[in-house]
Design a protein around this motif. Structure first.
Motif, PDB file in Angstrom:
ATOM      1  N   ILE A 252      46.868  14.583 -56.361  1.00 16.26           N
ATOM      2  CA  ILE A 252      47.461  15.471 -57.368  1.00 16.26           C
ATOM      3  C   ILE A 252      48.896  15.037 -57.683  1.00 16.26           C
ATOM      4  O   ILE A 252      49.286  14.913 -58.852  1.00 16.26           O
ATOM      5  N   ASP A 253      49.678  14.796 -56.635  1.00 16.70           N
ATOM      6  CA  ASP A 253      51.073  14.396 -56.841  1.00 16.70           C
ATOM      7  C   ASP A 253      51.170  13.031 -57.505  1.00 16.70           C
ATOM      8  O   ASP A 253      52.007  12.808 -58.388  1.00 16.70           O
ATOM      9  N   LEU A 254      50.300  12.099 -57.086  1.00 14.82           N
ATOM     10  CA  LEU A 254      50.302  10.761 -57.675  1.00 14.82           C
ATOM     11  C   LEU A 254      49.954  10.830 -59.163  1.00 14.82           C
ATOM     12  O   LEU A 254      50.599  10.190 -59.995  1.00 14.82           O
ATOM     13  N   GLY A 255      48.932  11.641 -59.500  1.00  8.92           N
ATOM     14  CA  GLY A 255      48.547  11.781 -60.898  1.00  8.92           C
ATOM     15  C   GLY A 255      49.662  12.369 -61.736  1.00  8.92           C
ATOM     16  O   GLY A 255      49.916  11.924 -62.867  1.00  8.92           O
ATOM     17  N   TYR A 256      50.350  13.362 -61.195  1.00 13.84           N
ATOM     18  CA  TYR A 256      51.461  13.991 -61.912  1.00 13.84           C
ATOM     19  C   TYR A 256      52.587  12.991 -62.155  1.00 13.84           C
ATOM     20  O   TYR A 256      53.109  12.870 -63.275  1.00 13.84           O
ATOM     21  N   ASP A 257      52.982  12.254 -61.112  1.00 15.88           N
ATOM     22  CA  ASP A 257      54.086  11.304 -61.244  1.00 15.88           C
ATOM     23  C   ASP A 257      53.738  10.196 -62.240  1.00 15.88           C
ATOM     24  O   ASP A 257      54.567   9.815 -63.080  1.00 15.88           O
ATOM     25  N   TYR A 258      52.512   9.671 -62.136  1.00 12.64           N
ATOM     26  CA  TYR A 258      52.106   8.586 -63.033  1.00 12.64           C
ATOM     27  C   TYR A 258      52.096   9.053 -64.487  1.00 12.64           C
ATOM     28  O   TYR A 258      52.655   8.405 -65.377  1.00 12.64           O
ATOM     29  N   ALA A 259      51.439  10.189 -64.756  1.00 12.27           N
ATOM     30  CA  ALA A 259      51.347  10.677 -66.133  1.00 12.27           C
ATOM     31  C   ALA A 259      52.713  11.062 -66.675  1.00 12.27           C
ATOM     32  O   ALA A 259      52.994  10.860 -67.865  1.00 12.27           O
ATOM     33  N   SER A 260      53.584  11.615 -65.826  1.00  5.85           N
ATOM     34  CA  SER A 260      54.928  11.981 -66.277  1.00  5.85           C
ATOM     35  C   SER A 260      55.681  10.763 -66.763  1.00  5.85           C
ATOM     36  O   SER A 260      56.312  10.779 -67.843  1.00  5.85           O
ATOM     37  N   ARG A 261      55.642   9.682 -65.988  1.00  5.96           N
ATOM     38  CA  ARG A 261      56.335   8.464 -66.394  1.00  5.96           C
ATOM     39  C   ARG A 261      55.728   7.888 -67.678  1.00  5.96           C
ATOM     40  O   ARG A 261      56.453   7.477 -68.591  1.00  5.96           O
ATOM     41  N   TYR A 262      54.420   7.860 -67.731  1.00  6.83           N
ATOM     42  CA  TYR A 262      53.741   7.303 -68.903  1.00  6.83           C
ATOM     43  C   TYR A 262      54.099   8.088 -70.168  1.00  6.83           C
ATOM     44  O   TYR A 262      54.476   7.512 -71.197  1.00  6.83           O
ATOM     45  N   LEU A 263      53.988   9.420 -70.087  1.00  6.99           N
ATOM     46  CA  LEU A 263      54.248  10.254 -71.260  1.00  6.99           C
ATOM     47  C   LEU A 263      55.713  10.235 -71.650  1.00  6.99           C
ATOM     48  O   LEU A 263      56.047  10.281 -72.847  1.00  6.99           O
ATOM     49  N   ASP A 264      56.611  10.167 -70.669  1.00  3.28           N
ATOM     50  CA  ASP A 264      58.034  10.099 -70.995  1.00  3.28           C
ATOM     51  C   ASP A 264      58.367   8.792 -71.698  1.00  3.28           C
ATOM     52  O   ASP A 264      59.200   8.758 -72.618  1.00  3.28           O
ATOM     53  N   GLU A 265      57.730   7.698 -71.283  1.00  6.69           N
ATOM     54  CA  GLU A 265      57.957   6.426 -71.961  1.00  6.69           C
ATOM     55  C   GLU A 265      57.430   6.479 -73.394  1.00  6.69           C
ATOM     56  O   GLU A 265      58.052   5.938 -74.315  1.00  6.69           O
ATOM     57  N   LEU A 266      56.297   7.135 -73.594  1.00 12.44           N
ATOM     58  CA  LEU A 266      55.777   7.300 -74.951  1.00 12.44           C
ATOM     59  C   LEU A 266      56.744   8.109 -75.813  1.00 12.44           C
ATOM     60  O   LEU A 266      56.974   7.789 -76.980  1.00 12.44           O
ATOM     61  N   ALA A 267      57.292   9.182 -75.232  1.00 10.44           N
ATOM     62  CA  ALA A 267      58.220  10.031 -75.987  1.00 10.44           C
ATOM     63  C   ALA A 267      59.465   9.248 -76.383  1.00 10.44           C
ATOM     64  O   ALA A 267      59.960   9.360 -77.515  1.00 10.44           O
ATOM     65  N   ILE A 268      59.970   8.434 -75.467  1.00  7.73           N
ATOM     66  CA  ILE A 268      61.156   7.620 -75.771  1.00  7.73           C
ATOM     67  C   ILE A 268      60.852   6.657 -76.907  1.00  7.73           C
ATOM     68  O   ILE A 268      61.674   6.423 -77.799  1.00  7.73           O
ATOM     69  N   ALA A 269      59.641   6.106 -76.894  1.00  7.40           N
ATOM     70  CA  ALA A 269      59.248   5.145 -77.931  1.00  7.40           C
ATOM     71  C   ALA A 269      58.786   5.827 -79.211  1.00  7.40           C
ATOM     72  O   ALA A 269      58.458   5.152 -80.185  1.00  7.40           O
ATOM     73  N   GLY A 270      58.703   7.169 -79.185  1.00  7.54           N
ATOM     74  CA  GLY A 270      58.276   7.897 -80.364  1.00  7.54           C
ATOM     75  C   GLY A 270      56.794   7.823 -80.627  1.00  7.54           C
ATOM     76  O   GLY A 270      56.347   7.913 -81.769  1.00  7.54           O
TER      77      GLY A 270
END
Length: 302
Positions: A252-270
């Protein structure tokens, strides 16, 4: 009247106990305001998807469901009963314990009560067709979607026998295409541990290898039709049996950390919502030659 084409679709793979990682991924998704218009789930992904569709604001309760699961509860028996069941009935485990878990979690809820449109996939044994359950009571559909051949008996719904939807659609992108999806967030639990395969169940590892190869094909097919697919495939670490629930908190924690980083990078890139073909092509480059998604550059996953 047919349903409108979804703007954002969430596709949730199977994976047995590995799908606990999707719970953390869903929390990261929800925290960033990326609620989908359609959820499609196969096998364990159908269970996670159905909960999220019914209770999108109560993912903590879904985590508690996962944290209370044990092998004895879901996959009961002993080696002698495994052998007896398989020889006598063609499957290893009784599905009664798993049915009780689903009834306790979902009660008499129906698809029509979902806050988000939800499809649970199962394979109809009569003709091998993938059937998307979208109406009626949820529990029978989830039992059908999670009836892993050889582990659980096929499940009867409305006179037909069904088995696990992941048999044909491990990651339900083909159904997303059929539903006219435009942007898909695909949560994929097909990762398998590093090593030469000597440790753990060869059958489990081979299933993950086959799922990985199949996912590559359906990703290419979806993207060739102009669909934007965000493929989230965390590296799940040492888990050698999909019936092992001793890693749930870590997943659960691994999935949260991975998706958080992925989605934050997408948000930065628009690119966190609807992308164009150029962004889809860039996303497709985030794979190594063996089909594993490269981890975001900001931090390595242990």
């Amino acid at each position: 009247m047919p349903d409108a084409a979804p703007r954002v679709t969430l596709a949730l793979s199977g994976g047995g106990s590995r799908a606990a990682a999707q719970t953390g991924m869903l929390r990261a998704f929800e925290e960033r305001g990326l609620r989908p218009d359609l959820i499609i789930g196969a096998s364990a992904g159908a269970v996670n998807g159905a909960w999220y569709a019914l209770h999108p604001d109560d993912l903590e309760a879904l985590e508690r469901v996962w944290l209370n699961l044990t092998r004895r509860l879901v996959f009961p028996g002993t080696p002698p009963t495994y052998a007896y069941n398989f020889v006598r009935h063609g499957h290893v485990h009784s599905i009664k314990g798993w049915r009780r878990v689903l009834i306790r979690s979902f009660g008499d809820a129906r698809f029509e009560a979902c806050a988000i449109r939800m499809l649970a996939l199962a394979v109809r044994l009569r003709d091998g067709e993938v059937i998307p359950f979208r109406s009626g009571p949820i529990v029978p559909a989830l039992l059908a979607s999670t009836s892993v051949p050889g582990l659980f008996p096929p499940q009867e719904v409305a006179g037909d026998l069904y088995v696990d939807g992941a048999v044909v659609e491990y990651l339900p992108l083909p159904t997303a295409v059929a539903e006219r999806a435009r942007t898909v967030y695909a949560f994929d639990c097909s990762d398998y541990p590093a090593g030469d395969g000597r440790r753990g169940l060869a059958m489990d590892r081979c299933g993950q290898i086959a799922s990985t190869a199949w996912v590559r094909l359906v990703l290419e097919a979806a993207r060739s039709r102009g669909i934007v697919v965000h493929h989230l495939r965390p590296q799940l670490g040492p888990l050698y049996d999909a019936r092992d629930f001793t890693h749930t908190r870590r997943l659960i924690d691994l999935g949260y950390d991975y998706a958080s980083r992925y989605l934050d990078e997408l948000a930065i890139a628009g690119k966190a919502d609807v992308q164009g073909p150029k962004a889809a092509a860039e996303d497709s480059e985030a794979f190594s030659s063996d089909g594993r998604r490269r981890q975001p550059a900001t931090e390595e996953v242990s």
